[in-house]
Write a protein that holds these residues in place. Structure first.
Motif, PDB file in Angstrom:
ATOM      1  N   SER A   1      -3.974  19.105  50.212  1.00 22.91           N
ATOM      2  CA  SER A   1      -2.637  18.805  50.724  1.00 22.91           C
ATOM      3  C   SER A   1      -2.401  19.551  52.024  1.00 22.91           C
TER       4      SER A   1
ATOM      5  N   GLN B   1       5.328  15.799  58.659  1.00 28.24           N
ATOM      6  CA  GLN B   1       5.587  15.565  57.244  1.00 28.24           C
ATOM      7  C   GLN B   1       6.544  14.393  57.102  1.00 28.24           C
ATOM      8  N   ARG B   2       6.335  13.575  56.048  1.00 22.95           N
ATOM      9  CA  ARG B   2       7.284  12.500  55.715  1.00 22.95           C
ATOM     10  C   ARG B   2       8.440  13.152  54.977  1.00 22.95           C
TER      11      ARG B   2
ATOM     12  N   ASN C   1       9.884  13.045  40.325  1.00 21.52           N
ATOM     13  CA  ASN C   1      10.123  12.323  41.573  1.00 21.52           C
ATOM     14  C   ASN C   1      11.426  11.527  41.556  1.00 21.52           C
TER      15      ASN C   1
ATOM     16  N   SER D   1       7.649  14.097  51.172  1.00 23.75           N
ATOM     17  CA  SER D   1       6.873  13.106  50.431  1.00 23.75           C
ATOM     18  C   SER D   1       5.408  13.421  50.686  1.00 23.75           C
ATOM     19  N   GLU D   2       4.822  14.184  49.768  1.00 23.55           N
ATOM     20  CA  GLU D   2       3.474  14.718  49.942  1.00 23.55           C
ATOM     21  C   GLU D   2       2.453  13.846  49.218  1.00 23.55           C
ATOM     22  N   SER D   3       1.462  13.375  49.950  1.00 29.04           N
ATOM     23  CA  SER D   3       0.369  12.618  49.343  1.00 29.04           C
ATOM     24  C   SER D   3      -0.630  13.599  48.754  1.00 29.04           C
ATOM     25  N   THR D   4      -0.937  13.400  47.470  1.00 22.41           N
ATOM     26  CA  THR D   4      -1.912  14.245  46.775  1.00 22.41           C
ATOM     27  C   THR D   4      -2.969  13.333  46.150  1.00 22.41           C
TER      28      THR D   4
ATOM     29  N   GLY E   1      -1.479  11.189  43.525  1.00 27.60           N
ATOM     30  CA  GLY E   1      -0.344  10.347  43.892  1.00 27.60           C
ATOM     31  C   GLY E   1       0.687  11.113  44.706  1.00 27.60           C
ATOM     32  N   VAL E   2       1.739  10.413  45.085  1.00 28.61           N
ATOM     33  CA  VAL E   2       2.785  11.020  45.907  1.00 28.61           C
ATOM     34  C   VAL E   2       3.654  11.931  45.048  1.00 28.61           C
ATOM     35  N   ARG E   3       3.961  13.096  45.595  1.00 23.95           N
ATOM     36  CA  ARG E   3       4.861  14.054  44.946  1.00 23.95           C
ATOM     37  C   ARG E   3       5.986  14.360  45.931  1.00 23.95           C
ATOM     38  N   TYR E   4       7.204  14.436  45.405  1.00 24.64           N
ATOM     39  CA  TYR E   4       8.343  14.775  46.243  1.00 24.64           C
ATOM     40  C   TYR E   4       8.655  16.247  46.033  1.00 24.64           C
TER      41      TYR E   4
END
Length: 184
Positions: A2, A10-11, A50, A166-169, A172-175
């Protein structure tokens, strides 16, 4: 791997988190929809952590834009409000099934307008659709019909406004909450 919250773009988005009891209520609604087989295969339930109500999607922000955003939000009036969410909505374009409602709370509407103005000032993304309060329950909901279930209404009365990443891992995406401001 990450990205660190202090490097690169960052989103970001602003939003409100349901309390734990409301998260359980939303998860029960997701399970009920799945149990009744009203959600086609492929629809993906939003993870418990999320679940949120978005105030403003801001798009990709540089570290400098994020700092300016945090300062600007700190200076905004952030009133308390109550938002009732009572009906299912299927938005085929983005492919989501939501629990939504209408807002008549002037404080919440002004907070939305102020966040859009700040986003524009900082060169961040602004909404092209106006404010439609909702909590997304399922993603990848492009096929299928709107379930006929009448959900139990949920009234969101948050105590804080959050800045989310909105972090891409790999899973999957984690907020992830980066900053919070008290309402009131």
């Amino acid at each position: 791997m990450s990205t660190s919250p202090n490097t690169l773009k960052q989103r970001l988005f602003l939003g409100f988190a349901p309390d734990e009891s409301q998260r359980r209520q939303l998860q029960a609604l997701q399970r009920e929809l799945q149990h009744q087989q009203t959600t086609p295969q492929g629809w993906r339930p939003v993870l418990k952590d999320n679940l949120h109500l978005t105030l403003a999607f801001l798009g990709n922000a540089s570290p400098e834009q994020r700092r300016e955003l945090e300062l600007g939000i700190g200076q905004m009036h952030k009133p308390r409000f109550a938002q009732r969410l009572e009906r299912l909505q299927l938005w085929r374009g983005p492919g989501v099934l939501c629990l939504g409602g209408h807002t008549e709370d002037d404080g919440l509407l002004q907070l939305y307008r102020d966040s859009q103005t700040l986003a524009g000032t900082l060169g961040l993304q602004q909404s092209e659709h106006g404010f439609h309060p909702h909590i997304t329950l399922f993603r990848k909901a492009k096929a299928g019909q709107l379930p006929t279930l009448s959900p139990e209404p949920l009234t969101l009365k948050p105590e804080q406004l959050h800045l989310y990443w909105s972090e891409s891992t790999p899973s999957g995406v984690r907020y992830r909450i980066l900053h919070s401001w008290d309402l009131g």
